[in-house]
Design a protein around this motif. Structure first.
Motif, PDB file in Angstrom:
ATOM      1  N   VAL A  27       8.144 -18.373   0.650  1.00 54.21           N
ATOM      2  CA  VAL A  27       8.819 -17.172   1.144  1.00 54.21           C
ATOM      3  C   VAL A  27       7.790 -16.146   1.625  1.00 54.21           C
ATOM      4  N   PHE A  28       6.705 -16.012   0.892  1.00 56.59           N
ATOM      5  CA  PHE A  28       5.663 -15.061   1.294  1.00 56.59           C
ATOM      6  C   PHE A  28       5.011 -15.487   2.609  1.00 56.59           C
ATOM      7  N   TRP A  29       4.783 -16.789   2.771  1.00 55.34           N
ATOM      8  CA  TRP A  29       4.209 -17.294   4.021  1.00 55.34           C
ATOM      9  C   TRP A  29       5.137 -17.028   5.197  1.00 55.34           C
ATOM     10  N   LEU A  30       6.442 -17.280   4.995  1.00 52.30           N
ATOM     11  CA  LEU A  30       7.418 -16.995   6.049  1.00 52.30           C
ATOM     12  C   LEU A  30       7.460 -15.505   6.373  1.00 52.30           C
ATOM     13  N   GLN A  31       7.339 -14.699   5.340  1.00 55.56           N
ATOM     14  CA  GLN A  31       7.353 -13.249   5.531  1.00 55.56           C
ATOM     15  C   GLN A  31       6.168 -12.785   6.363  1.00 55.56           C
ATOM     16  N   LYS A  39      10.709  -8.343   3.835  1.00 60.45           N
ATOM     17  CA  LYS A  39      10.166  -7.390   2.866  1.00 60.45           C
ATOM     18  C   LYS A  39      11.143  -6.269   2.536  1.00 60.45           C
ATOM     19  N   SER A  40      12.092  -6.003   3.423  1.00 64.26           N
ATOM     20  CA  SER A  40      13.067  -4.928   3.188  1.00 64.26           C
ATOM     21  C   SER A  40      14.279  -5.395   2.392  1.00 64.26           C
ATOM     22  N   PHE A  41      14.270  -6.655   1.941  1.00 61.82           N
ATOM     23  CA  PHE A  41      15.406  -7.199   1.207  1.00 61.82           C
ATOM     24  C   PHE A  41      15.278  -6.994  -0.299  1.00 61.82           C
ATOM     25  N   VAL A  54      19.005  -7.863  -5.715  1.00 58.93           N
ATOM     26  CA  VAL A  54      19.142  -8.400  -7.073  1.00 58.93           C
ATOM     27  C   VAL A  54      18.780  -9.887  -7.082  1.00 58.93           C
ATOM     28  N   ILE A  55      19.131 -10.580  -6.011  1.00 64.32           N
ATOM     29  CA  ILE A  55      18.833 -12.011  -5.901  1.00 64.32           C
ATOM     30  C   ILE A  55      17.504 -12.256  -5.187  1.00 64.32           C
ATOM     31  N   PHE A  56      17.239 -11.493  -4.116  1.00 64.98           N
ATOM     32  CA  PHE A  56      16.084 -11.790  -3.272  1.00 64.98           C
ATOM     33  C   PHE A  56      14.775 -11.172  -3.750  1.00 64.98           C
ATOM     34  N   SER A  57      14.823 -10.074  -4.478  1.00 62.16           N
ATOM     35  CA  SER A  57      13.601  -9.329  -4.787  1.00 62.16           C
ATOM     36  C   SER A  57      12.535 -10.132  -5.547  1.00 62.16           C
ATOM     37  N   PRO A  58      12.882 -11.035  -6.495  1.00 56.57           N
ATOM     38  CA  PRO A  58      11.816 -11.762  -7.192  1.00 56.57           C
ATOM     39  C   PRO A  58      10.990 -12.667  -6.285  1.00 56.57           C
ATOM     40  N   PHE A  59      11.513 -12.995  -5.102  1.00 59.90           N
ATOM     41  CA  PHE A  59      10.819 -13.900  -4.193  1.00 59.90           C
ATOM     42  C   PHE A  59      10.052 -13.159  -3.094  1.00 59.90           C
ATOM     43  N   ASN A 112      12.188   0.726  -2.433  1.00 57.51           N
ATOM     44  CA  ASN A 112      12.413  -0.698  -2.234  1.00 57.51           C
ATOM     45  C   ASN A 112      11.678  -1.461  -3.338  1.00 57.51           C
ATOM     46  N   HIS A 113      12.391  -1.958  -4.331  1.00 56.93           N
ATOM     47  CA  HIS A 113      11.794  -2.632  -5.486  1.00 56.93           C
ATOM     48  C   HIS A 113      11.719  -4.131  -5.210  1.00 56.93           C
ATOM     49  N   ILE A 114      10.502  -4.668  -5.163  1.00 57.87           N
ATOM     50  CA  ILE A 114      10.298  -6.087  -4.882  1.00 57.87           C
ATOM     51  C   ILE A 114       9.296  -6.670  -5.876  1.00 57.87           C
TER      52      ILE A 114
END
Length: 244
Positions: A27-31, A39-41, A54-59, A112-114
């Motif tokens: 996911v980081f590579w795609l980002q 990054k805004s998710f 809530v679902i996407f932030s840990p990734f 934005n909490h990630i």
């Protein structure tokens, strides 16, 4: 569940943590290469759109340093989770992401909490308190190891560093404590030996019979005889042959 069933190595102990960590790096590579808008998710507190985080932030991670610092503890903790608590490991991961994310969404400041640090706090908190409640020597030892490795993380549930989501850390800590109480019964019970049974009698213990009253070892025990089972003396009858 006994110890042999719970504390048993399987390929999932290594495979699942590797898959989880690789997913975060993909996911980081795609980002970085193709989808910088990912990054805004993250979790944006108290907004409907922010619930997707809530679902996407840990990734999602801010930079290479952010994801690097989360990779090693995430791998170690998930590996410990799947080894010691494999029957509930997926529940802890999935519901841990959801609950800690919701707590962050509710108490967080407008930002934005990630990052996977909230999930890391879920695992540290869960593994520590679960071991304390279990009172099993292996799980207590694991709890002490958590204190040794990650005990200093407790300070980061407070706003001690600017730009850090202490709300996500606090949400993870609270979630881990809640899960350690909810899943309190799903633990391996300490082994109970026969001398711990209520009807145990030292006089009938075959091992203790090898020691006299002074504690000296008796190598050869005298065979116990039962008067009722002793053989009766043999009686031989002699007959005199009569002459014809």
């Amino acid at each position: 569940m006994n110890n042999q069933q719970q504390f048993r190595y399987s390929t999932g102990v290594i495979a699942y943590p590797i898959f989880f960590v690789m997913l975060i790096w993909v996911v980081f590579w795609l980002q970085v290469r193709f989808l910088p808008e990912i990054k805004s998710f993250g979790i944006y507190p108290q907004t409907f759109e922010g619930l997707r985080g809530v679902i996407f932030s840990p990734f999602i991670h801010g930079d290479i340093e952010h994801i690097y610092h989360n990779t090693i503890p995430l791998f170690v903790l998930t590996m410990a989770l799947f080894y010691f608590y494999r029957d509930i490991a997926w529940k802890v991961l999935f519901y841990g992401i959801l609950l800690s994310g919701l707590i962050t969404w509710y108490i967080g400041r407008p930002a934005n909490h990630i990052g996977a640090s909230g999930l890391i706090y879920v695992l540290v908190s869960f593994i520590f308190f679960k071991g304390v409640f279990a009172k099993h020597y292996r799980l207590v030892a694991l709890s002490l190891l958590m204190v040794f490795l990650y005990g200093s993380m407790i300070w980061y549930v407070f706003p001690v560093k600017e730009g850090m989501s202490w709300e996500g850390h606090l949400g993870g800590l609270i979630t881990g404590i809640i899960f350690s109480l909810i899943f309190r019964k799903t633990i391996a019970k300490p082994e109970k030996y026969y001398w711990q049974e209520p009807n145990y009698n030292e006089e009938n213990d075959p091992f203790l019979k090898h020691f006299d009253k002074d504690g000296n070892f008796i190598e050869h025990l005298e065979a116990e005889t039962n008067p009722e089972s002793e053989e009766l003396p043999k009686i031989t009858y002699h007959y005199k042959k009569e002459d014809d």
